[in-house]
Design a protein around this motif. Structure first.
Motif, mmCIF file in Angstrom:
data_model
loop_
_atom_site.group_PDB
_atom_site.id
_atom_site.type_symbol
_atom_site.label_atom_id
_atom_site.label_comp_id
_atom_site.label_asym_id
_atom_site.label_seq_id
_atom_site.Cartn_x
_atom_site.Cartn_y
_atom_site.Cartn_z
ATOM 1 N N ARG A 1 39.211 26.978 44.243
ATOM 2 C CA ARG A 1 37.981 26.581 44.911
ATOM 3 C C ARG A 1 37.892 25.083 45.123
ATOM 4 N N LEU B 1 42.308 39.373 49.733
ATOM 5 C CA LEU B 1 43.136 38.750 48.705
ATOM 6 C C LEU B 1 44.595 39.188 48.755
ATOM 7 N N TRP C 1 46.512 28.462 45.429
ATOM 8 C CA TRP C 1 46.084 29.494 44.492
ATOM 9 C C TRP C 1 46.317 29.007 43.058
ATOM 10 N N PRO D 1 37.299 40.088 39.975
ATOM 11 C CA PRO D 1 36.882 39.462 41.232
ATOM 12 C C PRO D 1 37.811 38.314 41.612
ATOM 13 N N GLU D 2 38.172 38.273 42.883
ATOM 14 C CA GLU D 2 39.006 37.208 43.429
ATOM 15 C C GLU D 2 40.308 37.033 42.649
ATOM 16 N N SER E 1 44.524 33.775 41.808
ATOM 17 C CA SER E 1 43.227 33.735 42.483
ATOM 18 C C SER E 1 43.142 32.462 43.324
ATOM 19 N N ARG F 1 39.595 34.953 50.743
ATOM 20 C CA ARG F 1 38.871 35.472 49.587
ATOM 21 C C ARG F 1 38.403 36.907 49.795
ATOM 22 N N SER F 2 38.272 37.297 51.062
ATOM 23 C CA SER F 2 37.869 38.677 51.349
ATOM 24 C C SER F 2 39.072 39.562 51.697
#
Length: 220
Positions: free
Chosen positions: A219, A133, A198, A173-174, A216, A130-131
């Motif tokens: 989760r 990508l 993903w 984001p993400e 992305s 996630r950091s």
């Protein structure tokens, strides 16, 4: 302000596995990094030590003594693995050795998922992905055998004519964008990313009509 790591600690951080962040050092060195929040000791055997997100950021910083004040990236740091994002001028070595290297990096990433996801899941991206990508999505694609775009790709979606994928950061984001001029290959990239944990949707740019994926990390 947190003091920068000592030279000895920096060497341990720089020598960490580029994908998993696994550390090697003396017990005293590792414990010192834990106390500074740059590493953590995994609770399950064999109780290896790994970089925290703060430790990864330290690792990616260019030392002040570096001859050129440019940001170091994994693809330009000697001896550090970097998945191909597409369009690189400095193309890594290809052939069986590259295949083995990519496979090893992917297996390392799955192990990192197992070690750092709270439930030990390997089918869902972890914090490192996630950091990072672009690098994480590119590794999933390259590990599955997709071909990255060659250096003649300009990096501009409308001008990308080189066959192969290209992974590009987005303001969202993400989320990353994946371009691939061949429609079937683009959809194959989507299937690969979904299998790797993903979410990937196919979109068309209104002005250029270029097809691309917006992907992305899932989760749950």
């Amino acid at each position: 302000m947190t003091r920068p790591p000592t030279a000895a600690q920096r060497r341990v951080i720089d020598a960490a596995d580029p994908v998993t962040g696994r550390l090697r050092g003396t017990e005293a060195q590792l414990e010192a990094l834990v106390k500074r929040g740059l590493a953590f000791r995994h609770p399950r055997p064999p109780h290896d030590h790994f970089l925290t997100p703060a430790g990864h950021r330290i690792r990616e910083e260019v030392p002040e003594a570096a001859p050129e004040p440019t940001v170091r990236t994994p693809s330009t740091a000697a001896g550090v693995f970097a998945a191909r994002v597409g369009g690189e001028e400095d193309v890594p070595e290809t052939g069986p050795s590259r295949v083995r290297e990519v496979h090893s990096a992917w297996q390392g990433l799955l192990e990192l998922r197992r070690m750092t996801n709270p439930d030990g899941a390997t089918d869902r991206p972890c914090g490192w992905e996630r950091s990072h990508l672009v690098q994480a999505a590119a590794l999933a694609l390259e590990a599955a055998g997709h071909r990255p775009a060659g250096p003649d790709s300009t990096g501009q979606p409308a001008g990308q004519v080189s066959p192969g994928y290209r992974v590009i950061a987005t303001p969202q984001p993400e989320a990353v964008a994946v371009y691939e001029p061949e429609v079937d290959a683009l959809r194959a990239c989507a299937a690969t990313l979904e299998k790797a944990g993903w979410q990937a949707g196919e979109y068309t740019e209104p002005r250029t009509r270029v097809r691309y994926l917006l992907a992305s990390p899932r989760r749950a």
